[in-house]
Write a protein that holds these residues in place. Sequence first.
Motif, mmCIF file in Angstrom:
data_model
loop_
_atom_site.group_PDB
_atom_site.id
_atom_site.type_symbol
_atom_site.label_atom_id
_atom_site.label_comp_id
_atom_site.label_asym_id
_atom_site.label_seq_id
_atom_site.Cartn_x
_atom_site.Cartn_y
_atom_site.Cartn_z
ATOM 1 N N UNK A 119 63.645 -48.476 24.352
ATOM 2 C CA UNK A 119 62.559 -49.529 24.749
ATOM 3 C C UNK A 119 61.475 -49.601 23.417
ATOM 4 N N UNK A 136 58.767 -47.479 19.002
ATOM 5 C CA UNK A 136 58.138 -46.221 19.016
ATOM 6 C C UNK A 136 59.258 -44.946 19.803
ATOM 7 N N UNK A 137 60.288 -45.629 20.275
ATOM 8 C CA UNK A 137 61.256 -44.657 20.773
ATOM 9 C C UNK A 137 62.560 -44.495 19.977
ATOM 10 N N UNK A 138 62.812 -43.094 19.954
ATOM 11 C CA UNK A 138 63.990 -42.731 18.838
ATOM 12 C C UNK A 138 65.403 -42.514 19.779
ATOM 13 N N UNK A 139 65.419 -42.688 21.020
ATOM 14 C CA UNK A 139 66.600 -42.525 21.943
ATOM 15 C C UNK A 139 67.757 -43.264 21.253
ATOM 16 N N UNK A 186 59.528 -45.517 14.366
ATOM 17 C CA UNK A 186 58.577 -44.507 13.898
ATOM 18 C C UNK A 186 59.063 -43.112 14.115
#
Lengths: 170, 168
Positions: free
Chosen positions: A130, A133-136, A51
């Motif tokens: 993770x 929903x995580x963009x790292x 996302x």
Amino acid sequence: MALIRIENKMKTAKELGILLSISIVAAFLVNNFSPVGIAWVGQWETSQGTVTARAKNDVVFDDLEIGDVTIARRLYDSGNALFVDARSHEDYEYGHIKGAISLPVGEFDAFIDKFLELYALDSPIITYCSGRTCKDSHHLAQLLIYRGYENVSVFIDGFPGWEAKGYPIE
Amino acid sequence: MTAFRDGKQRGIQLNETAARIIGNSWIEILARWILGFTFIYASYHKILEPAEFARIIYGYDLFPAAIINLSAIIIPFVELTAGIFLILGVFPRSAVFIINAMLAVFIALLSLNLIRGHVFDCGCFAPGISGREPSLVSVIARDIGFLLLGMYVFLYNRSRRWCIRQTF
């Protein structure tokens, strides 16, 4: 009396109209010209991938995404791919994909030199964090690409997705 | 007999003092400026990082995907404009009406998530984002405080100080 009330309501309506019009016009003007402006509609369905608000300086790029856990597993089995964990050390210690390397995206500068020494620029790398929903993971991928790595993908279901399938962790 | 009379006198005196404070135009402008600067400050980060704000809206898990970005674009500027209007004294009652409406909605949304026990797990390691938010209850309490201040400003019916344009 009633006429004054109606007149007051009209005035309030006009005032609110002015206030909101100024706000909306200013909002779209700034958003359009700002280097961090976002799209009018973002990508908020996890079924479609990670996302993101689709900002101009977005780090999320669809073409790098591996959206199928089984594909990631196949790459893992082939023994070629290097899995890189973008999460914090604590999360990594708690559990990571078996054989993965820790390179927290927030500490990239501290660790990248060591990483460059250990891994050639053409190494097939798969980043993860993770979940969708995580963009790292995307952020880490962009940083690695910027540093010269040529073969970087993003496993978007991340550690939770891997663990849920019962795949090897440590 | 005299004790009863003194008690009543004291009650009347307190009421008069309270009335004088509430009616004081300096208190009104103080309240207006507190709200105004608070909302200008609140809008600042949202305008600097709209993607982050959109992500937060997404995290509430209460909105259809289609309006998330539009809200993230528009809301900060409504806050900014209303805040500036309040400070400059332009349409103060309408400006504070909008601010009160926004506060009421924030309080409702936060309470809803508090009841749901909904926690948005970002799972992201990015400096400055995790661990910055105070507890949900304290945020709700703070917003209720602001709403009370805002209702005071809205209901104030004497002449306000330092207003560029009181009404349209």
